[in-house]
Design a protein around this motif. Sequence first.
Motif, PDB file in Angstrom:
ATOM      1  N   HIS A   1     -41.524  10.637  -7.020  1.00  0.00           N
ATOM      2  CA  HIS A   1     -41.330  11.134  -5.656  1.00  0.00           C
ATOM      3  C   HIS A   1     -40.575  10.094  -4.847  1.00  0.00           C
ATOM      4  O   HIS A   1     -40.829   8.892  -4.958  1.00  0.00           O
ATOM      5  N   GLY A   2     -39.632  10.560  -4.047  1.00  0.00           N
ATOM      6  CA  GLY A   2     -38.884   9.659  -3.190  1.00  0.00           C
ATOM      7  C   GLY A   2     -38.071  10.445  -2.177  1.00  0.00           C
ATOM      8  O   GLY A   2     -38.292  11.643  -1.949  1.00  0.00           O
ATOM      9  N   SER A   3     -37.097   9.781  -1.592  1.00  0.00           N
ATOM     10  CA  SER A   3     -36.290  10.321  -0.495  1.00  0.00           C
ATOM     11  C   SER A   3     -35.004  10.947  -1.022  1.00  0.00           C
ATOM     12  O   SER A   3     -34.887  11.269  -2.205  1.00  0.00           O
TER      13      SER A   3
ATOM     14  N   SER B   1     -26.711  12.575 -13.363  1.00  0.00           N
ATOM     15  CA  SER B   1     -26.378  11.196 -13.015  1.00  0.00           C
ATOM     16  C   SER B   1     -26.971  10.778 -11.680  1.00  0.00           C
ATOM     17  O   SER B   1     -26.555   9.772 -11.105  1.00  0.00           O
ATOM     18  N   THR B   2     -27.943  11.534 -11.142  1.00  0.00           N
ATOM     19  CA  THR B   2     -28.791  10.963 -10.100  1.00  0.00           C
ATOM     20  C   THR B   2     -29.529   9.793 -10.739  1.00  0.00           C
ATOM     21  O   THR B   2     -29.754   9.765 -11.955  1.00  0.00           O
TER      22      THR B   2
ATOM     23  N   SER C   1     -33.612   9.343  -4.145  1.00  0.00           N
ATOM     24  CA  SER C   1     -34.183   9.866  -5.390  1.00  0.00           C
ATOM     25  C   SER C   1     -33.752  11.308  -5.635  1.00  0.00           C
ATOM     26  O   SER C   1     -33.586  11.731  -6.789  1.00  0.00           O
ATOM     27  N   HIS C   2     -33.591  12.068  -4.576  1.00  0.00           N
ATOM     28  CA  HIS C   2     -33.118  13.455  -4.676  1.00  0.00           C
ATOM     29  C   HIS C   2     -31.751  13.495  -5.358  1.00  0.00           C
ATOM     30  O   HIS C   2     -31.466  14.387  -6.158  1.00  0.00           O
ATOM     31  N   GLY C   3     -30.895  12.527  -5.026  1.00  0.00           N
ATOM     32  CA  GLY C   3     -29.576  12.482  -5.655  1.00  0.00           C
ATOM     33  C   GLY C   3     -28.446  12.195  -4.698  1.00  0.00           C
ATOM     34  O   GLY C   3     -27.354  11.846  -5.145  1.00  0.00           O
TER      35      GLY C   3
END
Length: 398
Positions: free
Chosen positions: A181-183, A196-197, A186-188
């Motif tokens: 989980h992140g912002s 390639s995120t 992290s979403h990409g």
Amino acid sequence: MRTEHHPEHPWITTPVTADLLRGALDLEPTGRGLLPHRLPAWARAQYADGQLAMAESQPSGVRLAFRTRATAVELDTVPTKRVYVGAPPRPDGVYELLVDGRQVGRSSVAGGDTLTIDMATGTAEHREGPPGTVRFADLPGEAKDVEIWLPHNETTRLVALRTDAPVEPTPDPGRRVWLHHGSSISHGSDAAGPTSTWPALAASLGGVELINLGFGGGALLDPFTARAMRDTPADLVSVKIGINLVNTDLMRLRAFTPAVHGFLDTLREGHPTAPLLVVSPILCPIHEDTPGPSVPDPESFGTGRLRFKATGDPAERAGGKLTLGVIRDELAGIVAQRAAHDPNLHLIDGRDLYGEADAAELPLPDELHPDAATHRRIGERFAERAFAHGPFAAAPGA
């Protein structure tokens, strides 16, 4: 699973069902296709936030996975294209085709719905449009494992899957599952494509199955996100905490510390002994010592490149306002305190993934979000520090 074969046409139409999808926590039937969600319906119902609703419905890390001898694959979808008033057109979302783990195709879908967002006024308008088709052809005719990774930054309704040979769900690969989980990072954010995120790249290098709960603007220590993670089976768990709390100016230090403890407590209810990794913020110069909120810089409107600026006062840190420096220090203290009785809890300083030297070489183009090259660097460094020689390393013989 049933398939529908039309004798007058070589295509076989296979309904998209849960056993063909990975990386989604919920599937919503709509009148215009199946909508993958990265938060369950009960969690989405707890707060009607438009930003979070948009982010969690963008299928970062979500992919179709099946085994087939097909030489051609078509997928009908209804994408939602975002248009920002005063900004240049965004590129269409990218679909990536993997065969036996190797990328062999990239394409996009035209048409679909349009979401027009005015950053200056905070308003948005949604207009429906027609579905489109992504097609991959000239695939090898032998049995193979196929994955279609959906656009990480484009809400996507799945209408129909067609192939020229039958499909069946890919057998369980037996790999460990990594729940993250992140912002928006992290979403990409501005990665080159869905594989390639930085989390997707790190998962590939680490040989694990990814469930990516990175939500643009939505890493806010929401209890419903913690409970969704608690209830999701996983072998490895990580949470990247910081930037959204600063750029929304959501809370003060007095609320932050108990909220982090509560989030980690909830994760441990469902994953009591799994390696749990807390990742502090990567370097973001505008918010290192300056609190939020961050806002679009009006001077960038109409220039073709939107930029953000911090609007807080560094002196407000004395009153408990959060900066990235404050958050890193506090997270280090929290993890050290808890690790005394939780040996499987670990910390990575985000500046080890992207720090001052990196910012000089690869500055954040809009002051907040990494570009494609930086996603690759972060992903490779995370794989090295977490999977190769860190808390996510596989046990010998595993």
